[in-house]
Design a protein around this motif. Structure first.
Motif, PDB file in Angstrom:
ATOM      1  N   ILE A  82       0.849  -1.276  -0.136  1.00 27.71           N
ATOM      2  CA  ILE A  82       0.132  -0.016  -0.085  1.00 27.71           C
ATOM      3  C   ILE A  82       0.632   1.382  -0.155  1.00 27.71           C
ATOM      4  O   ILE A  82       0.377   2.328  -0.393  1.00 27.71           O
ATOM      5  CB  ILE A  82      -1.045  -0.130   1.110  1.00 27.71           C
ATOM      6  N   ASN A  83       1.828   1.350   0.651  1.00 28.46           N
ATOM      7  CA  ASN A  83       3.113   2.397   0.581  1.00 28.46           C
ATOM      8  C   ASN A  83       3.972   2.417  -0.380  1.00 28.46           C
ATOM      9  O   ASN A  83       4.958   2.916  -0.444  1.00 28.46           O
ATOM     10  CB  ASN A  83       3.685   2.626   1.832  1.00 28.46           C
ATOM     11  N   ASP A  84       3.628   1.566  -1.722  1.00 26.70           N
ATOM     12  CA  ASP A  84       4.515   1.917  -2.788  1.00 26.70           C
ATOM     13  C   ASP A  84       4.828   3.376  -3.244  1.00 26.70           C
ATOM     14  O   ASP A  84       3.857   4.067  -3.107  1.00 26.70           O
ATOM     15  CB  ASP A  84       4.032   0.969  -3.965  1.00 26.70           C
ATOM     16  N   PRO A  85       5.940   3.703  -3.390  1.00 27.71           N
ATOM     17  CA  PRO A  85       6.281   4.971  -3.758  1.00 27.71           C
ATOM     18  C   PRO A  85       5.342   5.588  -4.757  1.00 27.71           C
ATOM     19  O   PRO A  85       4.886   6.596  -4.639  1.00 27.71           O
ATOM     20  CB  PRO A  85       7.650   5.121  -4.193  1.00 27.71           C
ATOM     21  N   LEU A  86       4.851   4.872  -5.813  1.00 28.01           N
ATOM     22  CA  LEU A  86       3.970   5.526  -6.845  1.00 28.01           C
ATOM     23  C   LEU A  86       2.712   5.547  -6.184  1.00 28.01           C
ATOM     24  O   LEU A  86       2.241   6.708  -6.505  1.00 28.01           O
ATOM     25  CB  LEU A  86       3.858   4.595  -7.951  1.00 28.01           C
ATOM     26  N   ARG A  87       2.102   4.763  -5.342  1.00 27.70           N
ATOM     27  CA  ARG A  87       0.749   4.752  -4.624  1.00 27.70           C
ATOM     28  C   ARG A  87       0.929   5.996  -3.726  1.00 27.70           C
ATOM     29  O   ARG A  87      -0.062   6.839  -3.781  1.00 27.70           O
ATOM     30  CB  ARG A  87       0.204   3.549  -4.073  1.00 27.70           C
ATOM     31  N   VAL A  88       2.072   6.206  -3.120  1.00 30.70           N
ATOM     32  CA  VAL A  88       2.118   7.243  -2.155  1.00 30.70           C
ATOM     33  C   VAL A  88       2.004   8.668  -2.991  1.00 30.70           C
ATOM     34  O   VAL A  88       1.281   9.643  -2.483  1.00 30.70           O
ATOM     35  CB  VAL A  88       3.505   7.176  -1.200  1.00 30.70           C
ATOM     36  N   GLU A  89       2.684   8.799  -4.104  1.00 34.36           N
ATOM     37  CA  GLU A  89       2.693   9.919  -4.835  1.00 34.36           C
ATOM     38  C   GLU A  89       1.316  10.246  -5.507  1.00 34.36           C
ATOM     39  O   GLU A  89       1.011  11.498  -5.498  1.00 34.36           O
ATOM     40  CB  GLU A  89       3.916   9.973  -5.938  1.00 34.36           C
ATOM     41  N   HIS A  90       0.653   8.866  -5.841  1.00 37.63           N
ATOM     42  CA  HIS A  90      -0.546   9.411  -6.257  1.00 37.63           C
ATOM     43  C   HIS A  90      -1.656  10.061  -5.325  1.00 37.63           C
ATOM     44  O   HIS A  90      -2.492  10.825  -5.531  1.00 37.63           O
ATOM     45  CB  HIS A  90      -1.216   8.111  -6.734  1.00 37.63           C
ATOM     46  N   ARG A  91      -1.539   9.372  -4.115  1.00 36.90           N
ATOM     47  CA  ARG A  91      -2.044  10.239  -2.868  1.00 36.90           C
ATOM     48  C   ARG A  91      -1.746  11.459  -2.524  1.00 36.90           C
ATOM     49  O   ARG A  91      -2.958  12.277  -2.131  1.00 36.90           O
ATOM     50  CB  ARG A  91      -2.117   9.142  -1.599  1.00 36.90           C
ATOM     51  N   ARG A  92      -0.520  11.721  -2.636  1.00 32.77           N
ATOM     52  CA  ARG A  92      -0.199  13.063  -2.503  1.00 32.77           C
ATOM     53  C   ARG A  92      -0.655  14.101  -3.354  1.00 32.77           C
ATOM     54  O   ARG A  92      -1.253  15.117  -2.913  1.00 32.77           O
ATOM     55  CB  ARG A  92       1.399  13.345  -2.362  1.00 32.77           C
ATOM     56  N   LEU A  93      -0.775  13.706  -4.655  1.00 36.16           N
ATOM     57  CA  LEU A  93      -1.469  14.825  -5.504  1.00 36.16           C
ATOM     58  C   LEU A  93      -2.900  14.684  -5.367  1.00 36.16           C
ATOM     59  O   LEU A  93      -3.489  15.981  -5.557  1.00 36.16           O
ATOM     60  CB  LEU A  93      -0.983  14.027  -6.955  1.00 36.16           C
ATOM     61  N   LEU A  94      -3.515  13.621  -4.790  1.00 37.36           N
ATOM     62  CA  LEU A  94      -4.751  13.793  -4.665  1.00 37.36           C
ATOM     63  C   LEU A  94      -5.305  14.729  -3.343  1.00 37.36           C
ATOM     64  O   LEU A  94      -6.237  15.471  -3.314  1.00 37.36           O
ATOM     65  CB  LEU A  94      -5.754  12.490  -4.517  1.00 37.36           C
ATOM     66  N   ILE A  95      -4.352  14.714  -2.420  1.00 42.04           N
ATOM     67  CA  ILE A  95      -4.289  15.406  -1.094  1.00 42.04           C
ATOM     68  C   ILE A  95      -4.206  16.950  -1.835  1.00 42.04           C
ATOM     69  O   ILE A  95      -4.923  17.824  -1.326  1.00 42.04           O
ATOM     70  CB  ILE A  95      -3.481  15.176  -0.209  1.00 42.04           C
ATOM     71  N   GLU A  96      -3.404  17.190  -2.864  1.00 47.51           N
ATOM     72  CA  GLU A  96      -3.189  18.751  -3.206  1.00 47.51           C
ATOM     73  C   GLU A  96      -4.308  19.364  -3.870  1.00 47.51           C
ATOM     74  O   GLU A  96      -4.633  20.243  -3.692  1.00 47.51           O
ATOM     75  CB  GLU A  96      -2.101  18.545  -4.166  1.00 47.51           C
TER      76      GLU A  96
END
Length: 129
Positions: A106-120
């Motif tokens: 779940i904390n794969d770097p690409l998945r984390v980045e995807h969530r970061r962009l959604l948070i933005e």
């Protein structure tokens, strides 16, 4: 019924299906090969990535203790007891949480980045009752 019950969220990482590039699926929590029945209580809404990571697994090795530990069960477990968001990263609160995060990646770097962009964009995490 499964998607509506889950409010169209992945029941593992709580991402809304509208923000995932791949379609969600209905998954057997206890896989059919482990005699998991096709009944409402054994079905979960899952994103493609979590479904691919989980496969037929029902347990994994805790990265902290080395102990065999069962995975999070969305019908039996309270999500907030095992997980808590820290920005785009999903830390675990328990051994069950650690194993689930590890097996499903779940904390794969690409998945984390995807969530970061959604948070933005202000659309994640989705707060639903």
């Amino acid at each position: 019924m499964v998607f509506e019950r889950a409010q169209r969220l992945c029941e593992y990482r709580r991402l809304a299906d509208e923000f995932d590039p791949l379609p969600f699926c209905v998954d057997h929590i206890i896989a059919q090969q482990h005699r998991g029945p096709t009944v409402e209580t054994n079905l979960a809404s899952r994103c493609f990535s979590c479904n691919s990571g989980k496969g037929p697994n029902i347990a994994g090795i805790d990265p902290d203790t080395g102990q065999l530990t069962r995975l999070f069960h969305p019908r039996c477990d309270n999500w907030s007891q095992h997980f808590a968001w820290s920005g785009p990263t999903l830390p675990a609160r328990t051994a069950i949480g650690r194993v689930t995060l590890s097996v499903l990646d779940i904390n794969d770097p690409l998945r984390v980045e995807h969530r970061r962009l959604l948070i933005e964009e202000g659309v994640f995490p989705v707060e639903r009752d």
